[in-house]
Scaffold this motif. Structure first.
Motif, mmCIF file in Angstrom:
data_model
loop_
_atom_site.group_PDB
_atom_site.id
_atom_site.type_symbol
_atom_site.label_atom_id
_atom_site.label_comp_id
_atom_site.label_asym_id
_atom_site.label_seq_id
_atom_site.Cartn_x
_atom_site.Cartn_y
_atom_site.Cartn_z
ATOM 1 N N ALA A 256 6.827 -0.248 8.193
ATOM 2 C CA ALA A 256 5.612 0.460 7.801
ATOM 3 C C ALA A 256 4.584 -0.533 7.284
ATOM 4 O O ALA A 256 4.927 -1.497 6.591
ATOM 5 N N VAL A 257 3.309 -0.298 7.631
ATOM 6 C CA VAL A 257 2.182 -1.011 7.043
ATOM 7 C C VAL A 257 1.361 0.015 6.271
ATOM 8 O O VAL A 257 0.922 1.024 6.845
ATOM 9 N N ILE A 258 1.169 -0.217 4.986
ATOM 10 C CA ILE A 258 0.537 0.747 4.091
ATOM 11 C C ILE A 258 -0.658 0.085 3.427
ATOM 12 O O ILE A 258 -0.562 -1.053 2.945
ATOM 13 N N GLY A 259 -1.786 0.759 3.405
ATOM 14 C CA GLY A 259 -2.955 0.247 2.712
ATOM 15 C C GLY A 259 -3.052 0.817 1.315
ATOM 16 O O GLY A 259 -2.620 1.949 1.062
ATOM 17 N N PHE A 260 -3.627 0.027 0.401
ATOM 18 C CA PHE A 260 -3.822 0.515 -0.971
ATOM 19 C C PHE A 260 -5.142 0.008 -1.512
ATOM 20 O O PHE A 260 -5.482 -1.168 -1.365
ATOM 21 N N TRP A 261 -5.885 0.922 -2.163
ATOM 22 C CA TRP A 261 -7.137 0.585 -2.840
ATOM 23 C C TRP A 261 -7.181 1.397 -4.125
ATOM 24 O O TRP A 261 -7.130 2.627 -4.104
ATOM 25 N N LEU A 262 -7.267 0.702 -5.261
ATOM 26 C CA LEU A 262 -7.194 1.369 -6.563
ATOM 27 C C LEU A 262 -8.328 2.369 -6.762
ATOM 28 O O LEU A 262 -8.212 3.295 -7.570
ATOM 29 N N ALA A 263 -9.427 2.211 -6.029
ATOM 30 C CA ALA A 263 -10.551 3.141 -6.172
ATOM 31 C C ALA A 263 -10.119 4.587 -5.970
ATOM 32 O O ALA A 263 -10.672 5.504 -6.589
ATOM 33 N N HIS A 264 -9.134 4.818 -5.123
ATOM 34 C CA HIS A 264 -8.688 6.186 -4.892
ATOM 35 C C HIS A 264 -7.949 6.741 -6.107
ATOM 36 O O HIS A 264 -7.932 7.963 -6.305
ATOM 37 N N CYS A 265 -7.350 5.887 -6.912
ATOM 38 C CA CYS A 265 -6.719 6.356 -8.149
ATOM 39 C C CYS A 265 -7.767 6.730 -9.192
ATOM 40 O O CYS A 265 -7.512 7.579 -10.052
ATOM 41 N N MET A 266 -8.946 6.100 -9.134
ATOM 42 C CA MET A 266 -9.994 6.430 -10.102
ATOM 43 C C MET A 266 -10.446 7.877 -9.942
ATOM 44 O O MET A 266 -10.907 8.505 -10.894
ATOM 45 N N ALA A 267 -10.320 8.424 -8.742
ATOM 46 C CA ALA A 267 -10.631 9.832 -8.520
ATOM 47 C C ALA A 267 -9.463 10.737 -8.904
ATOM 48 O O ALA A 267 -9.605 11.972 -8.880
ATOM 49 N N ARG A 268 -8.348 10.153 -9.269
ATOM 50 C CA ARG A 268 -7.150 10.877 -9.702
ATOM 51 C C ARG A 268 -6.678 10.228 -11.008
ATOM 52 O O ARG A 268 -5.666 9.507 -11.013
ATOM 53 N N PRO A 269 -7.383 10.452 -12.100
ATOM 54 C CA PRO A 269 -7.101 9.691 -13.344
ATOM 55 C C PRO A 269 -5.658 9.771 -13.813
ATOM 56 O O PRO A 269 -5.176 8.840 -14.469
ATOM 57 N N HIS A 270 -4.970 10.852 -13.480
ATOM 58 C CA HIS A 270 -3.572 10.933 -13.926
ATOM 59 C C HIS A 270 -2.732 9.806 -13.328
ATOM 60 O O HIS A 270 -1.744 9.370 -13.943
ATOM 61 N N MET A 271 -3.107 9.323 -12.145
ATOM 62 C CA MET A 271 -2.375 8.211 -11.546
ATOM 63 C C MET A 271 -2.565 6.935 -12.359
ATOM 64 O O MET A 271 -1.641 6.118 -12.490
ATOM 65 N N LEU A 272 -3.753 6.746 -12.903
ATOM 66 C CA LEU A 272 -3.998 5.594 -13.767
ATOM 67 C C LEU A 272 -3.293 5.762 -15.106
ATOM 68 O O LEU A 272 -2.769 4.795 -15.670
ATOM 69 N N ASP A 273 -3.267 6.993 -15.622
ATOM 70 C CA ASP A 273 -2.532 7.242 -16.865
ATOM 71 C C ASP A 273 -1.066 6.851 -16.706
ATOM 72 O O ASP A 273 -0.465 6.269 -17.613
ATOM 73 N N ASP A 274 -0.479 7.195 -15.556
ATOM 74 C CA ASP A 274 0.934 6.873 -15.327
ATOM 75 C C ASP A 274 1.180 5.378 -15.480
ATOM 76 O O ASP A 274 2.186 4.955 -16.077
ATOM 77 N N ALA A 275 0.263 4.579 -14.923
ATOM 78 C CA ALA A 275 0.423 3.124 -15.012
ATOM 79 C C ALA A 275 0.117 2.610 -16.407
ATOM 80 O O ALA A 275 0.890 1.836 -16.987
ATOM 81 N N MET A 276 -1.010 3.030 -16.981
ATOM 82 C CA MET A 276 -1.458 2.464 -18.247
ATOM 83 C C MET A 276 -0.540 2.821 -19.407
ATOM 84 O O MET A 276 -0.324 2.014 -20.313
ATOM 85 N N THR A 277 0.019 4.036 -19.398
ATOM 86 C CA THR A 277 0.889 4.423 -20.501
ATOM 87 C C THR A 277 2.221 3.665 -20.476
ATOM 88 O O THR A 277 2.916 3.615 -21.484
#
Length: 323
Positions: A256-277
């Motif tokens: 599998a080749v998977i792309g990732f861009w953190l900007a999409h997590c900024m529109a889903r703040p709970h995803m950032l909370d998961d990492a930051m906490t």
């Protein structure tokens, strides 16, 4: 206020420190006084207008800051859509997190964008499993130095890092990599890079590659994957287009080749909370060690970008708006 502004696209030479009007907070935003601004490799693409989203001039680069709410309050680290290279920013409080006592501005900035990226690369995109062999491209960089530590902490069976100098390769091994190799091996032929990755894994293919270069490094990394291996691409540092990957080449090895861009997590703040906490307490406890890459005066922003582009840096670079 003072800020770094660009009025034309190009290299570090287009970064000018000028006086600009203070930002205006739209509904839902708050003004913050910036004590430290973070620098990311993506900023060099933004200045060139060579990144994923088209840019509009004039612009103030910068996607992260540490500071306090205008008028006082606790120290926070936050993410921005832009405007971070400045003495004051307008940010959404939902995209800010309190900085624990004992965590420096530099450490907090290392975590908020690059650490959150490393967290999601391994957890969300690669679905790291215990025993997986993980390759971290640019393992001495901001994302890579944290990804090496997290992969080791989360049960990777073997961690292999790439870095462009003997000193940087030694650093990746101090951080937990079992082996390190020179990415320049991919310059002439991606097959040479594939062979080096497999040799570093005892002759066997690898399970996960975190890749931010593109070009031959991506091609060589993809060929090194085992069946059901995952390559997560999150950058284009080589500024060289990667060869297309035909579906058959993926099916042939169930890769599998998977792309990732953190900007999409900024529109889903709970995803950032998961990492930051998870990440901020690890830093506060000393279990996760961000690498400070240098604190530059705002007036030396061109030098910061030059050093980043020339691969003279390790870890996290920051700007001091007071200087």
């Amino acid at each position: 206020m003072r800020a770094v502004q660009i009025t034309r696209f190009g290299g570090p030479e287009v970064l000018d420190v000028v006086d600009v009007p203070e930002p205006e907070a739209v509904p839902g935003q708050q003004l913050y006084d910036v004590s430290t601004a973070g620098v990311n490799y993506a900023d060099t693409h933004q200045v060139e207008d060579s990144y994923l989203a088209p840019q509009q001039l004039p612009l103030v680069p910068g996607a992260e800051f540490v500071g306090t709410a205008a008028g006082g309050g606790p120290r926070v680290v936050g993410l921005l859509g832009g405007g971070g290279y400045a003495e004051r920013v307008a940010a959404h409080p939902r995209l800010t997190w309190p900085v624990p006592d004992g965590v420096t501005d530099e450490q907090a900035l290392a975590v908020v964008l690059q650490g959150a990226t490393a967290w999601h690369l391994l957890r969300t995109s690669a679905h790291l499993a215990a025993g997986d062999t993980v390759v971290v491209i640019a393992g001495a960089g901001g994302v890579g130095s944290l990804a090496v530590q997290l992969a080791r902490r989360w049960g990777a069976g073997r961690v292999i890092a790439t870095a462009s100098s003997p000193e940087k390769r030694a650093l990746t091994e101090e951080l937990g990599a079992d082996a390190s190799i020179d990415p320049a091996l991919a310059d002439d032929d991606p097959k040479t890079f594939t062979a080096a990755l497999r040799e570093a894994n005892g002759g066997k293919p690898v399970d996960v590659v975190l890749e931010m270069t593109g070009g031959n490094v991506l091609a060589g990394s993809l060929s090194a994957l085992a069946p059901f291996g995952r390559l997560v691409t999150y950058g284009m540092a080589a500024r060289t287009p990667s060869a297309p990957v035909p579906p058959g080449a993926l099916m042939q090895k169930s890769r599998a080749v998977i792309g990732f861009w953190l900007a999409h997590c900024m529109a889903r703040p709970h995803m950032l909370d998961d990492a930051m906490t998870e990440l901020l307490p690890l830093v506060a406890d000393g279990a996760l060690k961000p690498i400070a890459g240098g604190r530059y005066p705002l007036t030396a922003v061109r030098e910061a970008h030059q050093d980043l582009l020339a691969r003279r840096t390790t870890g996290k670079l920051v700007l001091d708006p007071s200087r």
